[in-house]
Design an enzyme around this catalytic site. Structure first.
Site, PDB file in Angstrom:
ATOM      1  N   THR A  36       0.822  -1.536   0.101  1.00 40.23           N
ATOM      2  CA  THR A  36       0.058  -0.084  -0.040  1.00 40.23           C
ATOM      3  C   THR A  36       1.202   0.674   0.343  1.00 40.23           C
ATOM      4  O   THR A  36       0.825   2.262  -0.839  1.00 40.23           O
ATOM      5  CB  THR A  36      -1.284  -0.440   1.149  1.00 40.23           C
ATOM      6  OG1 THR A  36       0.064   0.109   2.677  1.00 40.23           O
ATOM      7  CG2 THR A  36      -2.064  -0.965   0.818  1.00 40.23           C
ATOM      8  N   ARG A  37       1.715   1.089   0.808  1.00 34.88           N
ATOM      9  CA  ARG A  37       2.872   2.211   0.709  1.00 34.88           C
ATOM     10  C   ARG A  37       3.662   2.871  -0.892  1.00 34.88           C
ATOM     11  O   ARG A  37       3.772   4.332  -0.071  1.00 34.88           O
ATOM     12  CB  ARG A  37       3.990   2.300   1.520  1.00 34.88           C
ATOM     13  CG  ARG A  37       3.297   2.313   3.227  1.00 34.88           C
ATOM     14  CD  ARG A  37       4.582   1.144   4.085  1.00 34.88           C
ATOM     15  NE  ARG A  37       6.008   2.378   3.888  1.00 34.88           N
ATOM     16  CZ  ARG A  37       7.057   1.570   4.733  1.00 34.88           C
ATOM     17  NH1 ARG A  37       6.410   0.518   5.077  1.00 34.88           N
ATOM     18  NH2 ARG A  37       7.620   2.510   4.597  1.00 34.88           N
ATOM     19  N   MET A  38       3.109   1.927  -1.570  1.00 38.12           N
ATOM     20  CA  MET A  38       3.707   2.425  -2.980  1.00 38.12           C
ATOM     21  C   MET A  38       2.747   3.307  -3.883  1.00 38.12           C
ATOM     22  O   MET A  38       3.002   4.089  -4.469  1.00 38.12           O
ATOM     23  CB  MET A  38       4.493   1.382  -3.590  1.00 38.12           C
ATOM     24  CG  MET A  38       4.732   0.076  -3.370  1.00 38.12           C
ATOM     25  SD  MET A  38       6.833   0.913  -3.913  1.00 38.12           S
ATOM     26  CE  MET A  38       6.688   0.765  -5.204  1.00 38.12           C
TER      27      MET A  38
END
Length: 249
Positions: free
Chosen positions: A15-17
């Site tokens: 998700t942090r991408m």
């Protein structure tokens, strides 16, 4: 070394991408992150390679340049121990198994060969690939005794204030005696802060049997650096371009 297989964990969404794509199919120099890991494993002698996939697994399968790998599906994300357990049928009953991550494109065949040599030379049942870092916040810690002997690996969230003082981090990459790995996986329980099945818990299970567990510490953490966001993707790209230039030069 005897028969060698590799299991590459590649089920996460990342998700942090800030992207709809699975993390492991983001590219550096036109190649998926996971492809770099597959090449390192093959270069280190892995005869068979299995990817544990989950989020948008069809895209992962279609995106990889290397199609000569096995795939198993982790339908629920219940931790790294559960992910490897999903690949239990792939493991077999002999030789050794490397556990790697699909989002660590900087891992090299040379480092994995050194890990194998250390494992064999020290007659280990399992060897953790570790390194020392300046700021270990958030990483699992390697805990050693006063003589430098391996005691355990503990997740940051489960570590005591004293244990968090350790700057030796667990990369999440391992070399296991396959038979011992399979037995330990069956004994995992989700009794931790996250309620997940942690692969590092297998180390204590194996050590409690009287078998040797150890950590092979790299001098430089570059090879074990993961990619969790776009900034880390850019940083990894710089390293890979530098390595490519060095090879060509």
């Amino acid at each position: 070394m005897n028969e060698l297989k590799a299991v590459i964990l590649a089920a996460g969404k990342g998700t942090r991408m800030k992207s709809d794509l699975p993390k492991v199919v983001h590219t550096i120099e036109g190649k998926c992150l996971a492809d770099y890991v597959i090449e390192a494993a093959a270069g280190a002698g892995a005869e068979e390679i299995c990817l544990v996939v989950g989020y948008k697994y069809d895209i992962v399968r279609e995106s990889l340049a290397h199609q000569d790998v096995r795939f198993v599906l982790q339908e629920q994300q219940l931790g790294t121990g559960h992910a490897v357990l999903c690949a239990k049928d792939f493991l077999g009953d002999c030789g050794c198994t490397m556990i790697l991550f699909g989002d660590t494109p900087l891992i090299t065949a040379d480092t994995l060969l050194r890990l194998q040599k250390y494992h064999a030379d020290h007659n280990n049942a399992v060897t953790v690939l570790s390194s020392f870092v300046g700021d270990p916040t958030g990483y699992g810690r390697i805990i050693r005794d006063a003589d430098g002997g391996f005691v355990k690996s503990v997740e940051h969230k489960d570590a005591t204030p004293e244990e968090r003082k350790s700057h030796e981090i667990n990369s999440g990459m391992y070399l296991f005696d396959t038979r011992e790995l399979k037995e330990a996986l069956e004994r995992l329980t989700p009794e931790n802060a996250q309620g997940e099945y942690y692969l590092p818990d297998t180390l204590s299970i194996i050590r409690d049997k009287g078998l040797k567990v150890d950590a092979f510490a790299l001098e430089d953490p570059e090879d074990i650096t993961g990619v969790n966001d776009q900034e880390q993707l850019r940083e990894a790209s710089i390293v890979i371009r530098r390595r490519n230039a060095r090879r060509q030069g």
